[in-house]
Design an enzyme around this catalytic site. Sequence first.
Site, mmCIF file in Angstrom:
data_model
loop_
_atom_site.group_PDB
_atom_site.id
_atom_site.type_symbol
_atom_site.label_atom_id
_atom_site.label_comp_id
_atom_site.label_asym_id
_atom_site.label_seq_id
_atom_site.Cartn_x
_atom_site.Cartn_y
_atom_site.Cartn_z
ATOM 1 N N GLY A 15 -34.011 -24.242 42.988
ATOM 2 C CA GLY A 15 -34.608 -24.118 44.323
ATOM 3 C C GLY A 15 -34.836 -25.492 44.931
ATOM 4 N NE ARG A 76 -32.646 -19.962 42.163
ATOM 5 C CZ ARG A 76 -33.722 -20.738 42.114
ATOM 6 N NH1 ARG A 76 -33.874 -21.574 41.115
ATOM 7 N NH2 ARG A 76 -34.651 -20.666 43.046
ATOM 8 C CG ASP A 107 -37.743 -23.722 34.229
ATOM 9 O OD1 ASP A 107 -37.142 -23.567 35.310
ATOM 10 O OD2 ASP A 107 -38.398 -22.818 33.682
ATOM 11 C CB THR A 130 -39.538 -27.091 40.920
ATOM 12 O OG1 THR A 130 -40.157 -25.811 41.129
ATOM 13 C CG2 THR A 130 -40.271 -27.775 39.782
ATOM 14 C CG ASP A 132 -41.959 -22.808 41.128
ATOM 15 O OD1 ASP A 132 -42.276 -22.494 42.286
ATOM 16 O OD2 ASP A 132 -40.937 -22.379 40.558
ATOM 17 C CG ASP A 134 -42.512 -24.343 36.734
ATOM 18 O OD1 ASP A 134 -42.030 -25.415 37.137
ATOM 19 O OD2 ASP A 134 -41.863 -23.290 36.675
ATOM 20 N NE ARG A 176 -38.347 -19.679 38.855
ATOM 21 C CZ ARG A 176 -37.256 -19.168 39.422
ATOM 22 N NH1 ARG A 176 -36.875 -17.958 39.122
ATOM 23 N NH2 ARG A 176 -36.553 -19.862 40.268
HETATM 24 O O1 F6P Z 1 -38.557 -22.281 41.778
HETATM 25 C C1 F6P Z 1 -38.841 -22.370 43.141
HETATM 26 C C2 F6P Z 1 -38.934 -21.003 43.764
HETATM 27 O O2 F6P Z 1 -39.208 -21.168 45.131
HETATM 28 C C3 F6P Z 1 -39.927 -20.055 43.114
HETATM 29 O O3 F6P Z 1 -41.251 -20.318 43.513
HETATM 30 C C4 F6P Z 1 -39.398 -18.720 43.570
HETATM 31 O O4 F6P Z 1 -39.766 -17.708 42.665
HETATM 32 C C5 F6P Z 1 -37.904 -18.929 43.556
HETATM 33 O O5 F6P Z 1 -37.695 -20.326 43.652
HETATM 34 C C6 F6P Z 1 -37.158 -18.231 44.660
HETATM 35 O O6 F6P Z 1 -35.810 -18.469 44.485
HETATM 36 P P1 F6P Z 1 -34.676 -18.139 45.569
HETATM 37 O O7 F6P Z 1 -34.833 -19.089 46.697
HETATM 38 O O8 F6P Z 1 -33.408 -18.326 44.828
HETATM 39 O O9 F6P Z 1 -34.946 -16.742 46.002
#
Ligand code: F6P
Length: 328
Positions: A15, A76, A107, A130, A132, A134, A176
Amino acid sequence: MNKTIKRIGVFTSGGDSPGMNACIRAVVRTALYHGLHVTGIMRGYEGMIDGDFKEMNRDSVSNILHRGGTILKTARSERFRTEEGMKTAYRALKAERIDAVVAIGGDGTFRGATEFSSKYDIPFIGVPGTIDNDLFGTDYTIGYDTALNTVIEAVDKIRDTAQSHDRIFFIEVMGRDAGFIALNAGIAVGSEAILIPETPTDLQSVADHLEDDWVRKKTSSIVIVAEGEEEGGALKIAEKIKAILPKHFDIKVTILGHIQRGGNPTCLDRVLASRLGCAAVEALLKGKHTEMAGLIHDKVVFTPFAKAVKHHVEPDNELVHLADLLGH
Ligand code: F6P
């Protein structure tokens, strides 16, 4: 200094997060300062597999420090999880004469880099990008502070309308399976309850709390819900609470969503990204690999990828206590 490194690659993956551009800029400028060539790898591991590369110079990173998103784009990658994908990526890196790589991501990015490094001889250093927050091995990840500020700006606005209409808002934030955004933003906006995956949630007691507030004429409330909350997201939780509360409660749900991932990075994120981007390149030159650059107590530190991604970081008990205490 490692004289065998002549060209480094840099990519963003997972992300996107505000501050990634500031980090790319720091990587490119540090590398040029040390006389290296730099290749930008587009779309994370996907671009690595496809050989989607571009030469970077000072001009390629002009006027990006303050911009959200990532000029290198991100993705991703499922393909990089396969043996074939990694082999193709390795060949593409070799063909481009890339000797070492800076990986900016979360991660998933570092798991991929760990697997790759166990098979191939191209060193990787990671930078935590990120929203998050985390990852173990850094007090803050790049983009987290900006995301927090985006959340509090949005919730402050919702608070105005909640108060005018005597409403209860359940507001879902990202993270997440981690509750850092929810916990810290929740404290910053003075929310009446904060529901995070790391602590058990008792919906009956949340409902009791909202009802007690109503009795003492506090007729609007904000409940912050982390998206990874075990009882469900904000929609599900609002429904469950609605079933418990008397009919006169007017309940609304807002899912903040991807607004949390964009915007100009805050000062904290710009400085963090610049420090870690520079440290990552210099670490590669000193022979480091398979580690993540982070900031702990305002000092740059390095943590092996395996440790950065494996240890699930728990929120500080003092913060959990504070949130609980101030919400009542
Ligand atoms: O890891 C960053 C994040 O924004 C999380 O908080 C969220 O769960 C996820 O990515 C959403 O991913 P995407 O943009 O692929 O839907």
